[in-house]
Enzyme design. Structure first.
Site, PDB file in Angstrom:
ATOM      1  N   HIS A  20       1.453  -9.070  -2.890  1.00 18.13           N
ATOM      2  CA  HIS A  20       0.697  -7.937  -2.360  1.00 18.13           C
ATOM      3  C   HIS A  20       0.348  -7.031  -3.531  1.00 18.13           C
ATOM      4  CE1 HIS A  20      -0.719  -5.144   0.536  1.00 18.13           C
ATOM      5  NE2 HIS A  20       0.243  -4.263   0.383  1.00 18.13           N
ATOM      6  N   VAL A  68       8.469  -3.848   4.669  1.00 18.05           N
ATOM      7  CA  VAL A  68       7.095  -3.344   4.515  1.00 18.05           C
ATOM      8  C   VAL A  68       6.964  -2.514   3.223  1.00 18.05           C
ATOM      9  CG1 VAL A  68       5.295  -1.899   5.586  1.00 18.05           C
ATOM     10  CG2 VAL A  68       6.743  -3.327   7.030  1.00 18.05           C
ATOM     11  N   GLY A  92       5.952   3.824   9.614  1.00 17.99           N
ATOM     12  CA  GLY A  92       7.048   3.615  10.568  1.00 17.99           C
ATOM     13  C   GLY A  92       6.764   4.216  11.937  1.00 17.99           C
ATOM     14  N   ASN A 106      11.861   3.017  -5.006  1.00 20.44           N
ATOM     15  CA  ASN A 106      12.097   2.368  -3.718  1.00 20.44           C
ATOM     16  C   ASN A 106      13.202   1.320  -3.705  1.00 20.44           C
ATOM     17  OD1 ASN A 106      10.171   3.985  -2.669  1.00 20.44           O
ATOM     18  ND2 ASN A 106       8.574   2.440  -2.469  1.00 20.44           N
ATOM     19  N   ARG A 140       1.235  -0.482  -7.004  1.00 25.42           N
ATOM     20  CA  ARG A 140       2.404  -0.668  -6.132  1.00 25.42           C
ATOM     21  C   ARG A 140       3.666  -0.846  -6.978  1.00 25.42           C
ATOM     22  NH1 ARG A 140      -1.755  -3.581  -3.669  1.00 25.42           N
ATOM     23  NH2 ARG A 140      -2.281  -2.873  -1.581  1.00 25.42           N
TER      24      ARG A 140
HETATM   25  N1  LIG Z   1       3.386  -4.000   2.786  1.00 24.06           N
HETATM   26  C1  LIG Z   1       2.271  -3.360   3.020  1.00 24.06           C
HETATM   27  O1  LIG Z   1       1.221  -3.968   3.228  1.00 24.06           O
HETATM   28  C2  LIG Z   1       2.273  -1.855   3.064  1.00 24.06           C
HETATM   29  C3  LIG Z   1       1.204  -1.153   3.639  1.00 24.06           C
HETATM   30  C4  LIG Z   1       1.268   0.224   3.703  1.00 24.06           C
HETATM   31  C5  LIG Z   1       2.368   0.913   3.168  1.00 24.06           C
HETATM   32  N2  LIG Z   1       3.350   0.195   2.593  1.00 24.06           N
HETATM   33  C6  LIG Z   1       4.530   0.856   2.017  1.00 24.06           C
HETATM   34  O2  LIG Z   1       5.365   1.319   3.079  1.00 24.06           O
HETATM   35  C7  LIG Z   1       6.148   2.422   2.604  1.00 24.06           C
HETATM   36  C8  LIG Z   1       6.035   3.588   3.587  1.00 24.06           C
HETATM   37  O3  LIG Z   1       4.738   4.117   3.582  1.00 24.06           O
HETATM   38  P1  LIG Z   1       4.396   5.441   4.449  1.00 24.06           P
HETATM   39  O4  LIG Z   1       2.950   5.685   4.258  1.00 24.06           O
HETATM   40  O5  LIG Z   1       4.970   5.316   5.806  1.00 24.06           O
HETATM   41  O6  LIG Z   1       5.237   6.525   3.622  1.00 24.06           O
HETATM   42  P2  LIG Z   1       5.783   7.921   4.165  1.00 24.06           P
HETATM   43  O7  LIG Z   1       6.087   8.757   2.966  1.00 24.06           O
HETATM   44  O8  LIG Z   1       4.862   8.473   5.204  1.00 24.06           O
HETATM   45  O9  LIG Z   1       7.144   7.538   4.884  1.00 24.06           O
HETATM   46  C9  LIG Z   1       8.271   7.059   4.228  1.00 24.06           C
HETATM   47  C10 LIG Z   1       9.484   7.534   5.017  1.00 24.06           C
HETATM   48  O10 LIG Z   1      10.664   6.947   4.454  1.00 24.06           O
HETATM   49  C11 LIG Z   1      11.695   7.913   4.584  1.00 24.06           C
HETATM   50  N3  LIG Z   1      12.822   7.616   3.719  1.00 24.06           N
HETATM   51  C12 LIG Z   1      12.944   7.814   2.378  1.00 24.06           C
HETATM   52  N4  LIG Z   1      14.154   7.412   1.962  1.00 24.06           N
HETATM   53  C13 LIG Z   1      14.815   6.933   3.042  1.00 24.06           C
HETATM   54  C14 LIG Z   1      16.106   6.379   3.246  1.00 24.06           C
HETATM   55  N5  LIG Z   1      16.972   6.234   2.237  1.00 24.06           N
HETATM   56  N6  LIG Z   1      16.445   6.007   4.500  1.00 24.06           N
HETATM   57  C15 LIG Z   1      15.594   6.164   5.545  1.00 24.06           C
HETATM   58  N7  LIG Z   1      14.351   6.687   5.397  1.00 24.06           N
HETATM   59  C16 LIG Z   1      13.972   7.073   4.171  1.00 24.06           C
HETATM   60  C17 LIG Z   1      11.011   9.233   4.244  1.00 24.06           C
HETATM   61  O11 LIG Z   1      11.761  10.343   4.703  1.00 24.06           O
HETATM   62  C18 LIG Z   1       9.670   9.057   4.978  1.00 24.06           C
HETATM   63  O12 LIG Z   1       9.731   9.575   6.302  1.00 24.06           O
HETATM   64  C19 LIG Z   1       5.621   2.732   1.192  1.00 24.06           C
HETATM   65  O13 LIG Z   1       6.439   2.121   0.224  1.00 24.06           O
HETATM   66  C20 LIG Z   1       4.244   2.094   1.192  1.00 24.06           C
HETATM   67  O14 LIG Z   1       3.792   1.808  -0.105  1.00 24.06           O
HETATM   68  C21 LIG Z   1       3.327  -1.164   2.527  1.00 24.06           C
END
Ligand SMILES: NC(=O)c1ccc[n+]([C@@H]2O[C@H](COP(=O)([O-])OP(=O)(O)OC[C@H]3O[C@@H](n4cnc5c(N)ncnc54)[C@H](O)[C@@H]3O)[C@@H](O)[C@H]2O)c1
Length: 326
Positions: free
Chosen positions: A186, A129, A25, A106, A99
Site C-alpha cells: 500500500h 488498517v 474507526g 505507529n 505512509r
Molecule cells: N490501509 C489503508 O488503506 C488506510 C486508509 C486510510 C487510513 N489508514 C490509516 O489508518 C489510521 C487511522 O486513520 P484515521 O484517519 O482514522 O486517523 P485518526 O487520527 O482520525 O484516528 C486515529 C485514532 O487512533 C487513536 N489512538 C492513538 N493511539 C491509540 C492507542 N494506543 N490505542 C487506541 N487508540 C489509539 C487516536 O486517539 C485516534 O482517535 C492511520 O494510520 C491511517 O494512515 C489506512
C-alpha cells in the site's frame, strides 16, 4: 406473557472490535452497525471519545432501522470474545508525508493494541488498517502469533476501488460495473494490473489507450496523497471504512469473496516472510486461499520490488521497537 426458551446460537450477535475511534474507526463502526452485520466495540486511548461516538451511533439506531449495539470504551476487557478485531489506531499522514513516515509513531501503538486485543479475543480474526499497512500487519502478526489465515491487512480493496473509480469516471460508466485488481504494497510501489481490469467482462485495454491507462494508474498510486493534499488535516476515511467493511462482511457472512488482501506469504509469487497485497478468498475462517495469478515478468518484478520495500521497512520498524524497549 409467554417467553420462549432462548437458544444460545440464535441469540448470539457477532461482535467486531474496532481499535481507534478516529475517522476511519468511527466510520467503520457506523458501516458495520448500519449494515446490521455485528455489534461493535469501539475502543480508543482518549477518554470520552469512543463513549460519545457510540452513544451518538446508538441514538441513530431507530432512524437507521438496525438493532446492533455499539459500545464505546477505553478498556480492552469490554472487547472480550470478539469474532473480528480491526486495528485503525495510530496517526494518519499530513501533507508531504509518505505512509512510511508513520513507521516510528505507529509501530508501538499497533503492537500494543494487537497484544491487548488478542489477550481478550484469542479466537478472533484480525484486520489491520493502520499505515504503513503492510509493515503494521507484519508487526501485529508477530505480536499476536496468529496463524496466517487469521490476520490480514486492508489496502488492496481500497486501492482497487480507487482504480475502478478513475476507470469509471474516464469511461462514464457505473463504478460497480468496473472490476480491477491492485496487488502489492500500500504505497507508491503498489501494482495495479490493467490486464485484469474489466467493464462487465470487457478488458479496459480494449476501451482505453495505453497513455490513458497509465495516467489512471498514476492517479491510483497517488490516490491517498491526493486526498491528504486536498484536506490538509488527515486523510481519506469514507472509502477506507467501506473497503474494510467489505472484508468484515465477507468473513462474517462466509461470502468467500475474492479480494486483494495483505496476506503473509510463504512461497507464493516467489515471496517469503512478508505481508503484501495478493488476491485471497475470504470466508468465516479468515483467508481460505491465497490465489496465485499468472503474472508477466514485468508484473512479477514490480511485485518483488514492492515486497523488498516492505521488507526494508519491517527491519526498520523492528529496530525502532527494539530501541524503544531498551
Ligand atoms: N490501509 C489503508 O488503506 C488506510 C486508509 C486510510 C487510513 N489508514 C490509516 O489508518 C489510521 C487511522 O486513520 P484515521 O484517519 O482514522 O486517523 P485518526 O487520527 O482520525 O484516528 C486515529 C485514532 O487512533 C487513536 N489512538 C492513538 N493511539 C491509540 C492507542 N494506543 N490505542 C487506541 N487508540 C489509539 C487516536 O486517539 C485516534 O482517535 C492511520 O494510520 C491511517 O494512515 C489506512
Amino acid at each position: 406473557m409467554y417467553h420462549s426458551p432462548s437458544s444460545s446460537i440464535l441469540c448470539h450477535s457477532p461482535r467486531v472490535t474496532v481499535i481507534g475511534a478516529g475517522r476511519v474507526g468511527s466510520t467503520l463502526a457506523q458501516r458495520i452497525a448500519e449494515k446490521n452485520l455485528a455489534d461493535v466495540v469501539l475502543l480508543d486511548i482518549v477518554e470520552g471519545i469512543p463513549q460519545g461516538l457510540a452513544l451518538d451511533l446508538m441514538e441513530a439506531r431507530g432512524l437507521e432501522l438496525h438493532h446492533r449495539k455499539i459500545i464505546g470504551t477505553n478498556n480492552y476487557a469490554d472487547t472480550t470474545g470478539s469474532e473480528i478485531v480491526v486495528i485503525t489506531a495510530g496517526f494518519p499522514r499530513k501533507p508531504g508525508m509518505s505512509r512510511d513516515d508513520l513507521l516510528r509513531t505507529n509501530a508501538k501503538i499497533v503492537v500494543e493494541a494487537a497484544k491487548k486485543a488478542i489477550a481478550h479475543s484469542p479466537d478472533a480474526i484480525f484486520i489491520v488498517v493502520t499505515n504503513p499497512l503492510d509493515v503494521m500487519t507484519y508487526l501485529a502478526w508477530q505480536a499476536t502469533g496468529l496463524p496466517r489465515a487469521r490476520i490480514m491487512g486492508m489496502a488492496g480493496v481500497l486501492d482497487s476501488a480507487r482504480f475502478e473509480t478513475f476507470i469509471a469516471m474516464e469511461l462514464g460508466v457505473l463504478p460497480g460495473d468496473v472490476k480491477a485488481m491492485v496487488m502489492g504494497s500500500h504505497g507508491d510501489l503498489m501494482v495495479p494490473l490493467p490486464r485484469y481490469a474489466t467493464v462487465n467482462g470487457i478488458p479496459i485495454t480494449q476501451l482505453l489507450d495505453a497513455a490513458t491507462i497509465e495516467r489512471l494508474i498514476e492517479r491510483t498510486r497517488n490516490g491517498g496523497a491526493e486526498i491528504v493534499e486536498l484536506m490538509h488535516t488527515g486523510g481519506a476515511f469514507f472509502a477506507p471504512a467501506s473497503a474494510t467493511c467489505v472484508m468484515v462482511e465477507s468473513i462474517l457472512l462466509n461470502q468467500s469473496r475474492l479480494l486483494p488482501v495483505a496476506a503473509y506469504l510463504q512461497g507464493e509469487y516467489g515471496l517469503n516472510d512478508v505481508f503484501i497485497g495478493v488476491p485471497c478468498r475470504l470466508g468465516c475462517g479468515g483467508i481460505a486461499e491465497v490465489l496465485e495469478l499468472s503474472l508477466t515478468e514485468e508484473e512479477t518484478q514490480a511485485l518483488h520490488l514492492s515486497a523488498e520495500s516492505v521488507r526494508r521497512n519491517i527491519d526498520k520498524a523492528q529496530e525502532i521497537l527494539t530501541n524503544v524497549s531498551k
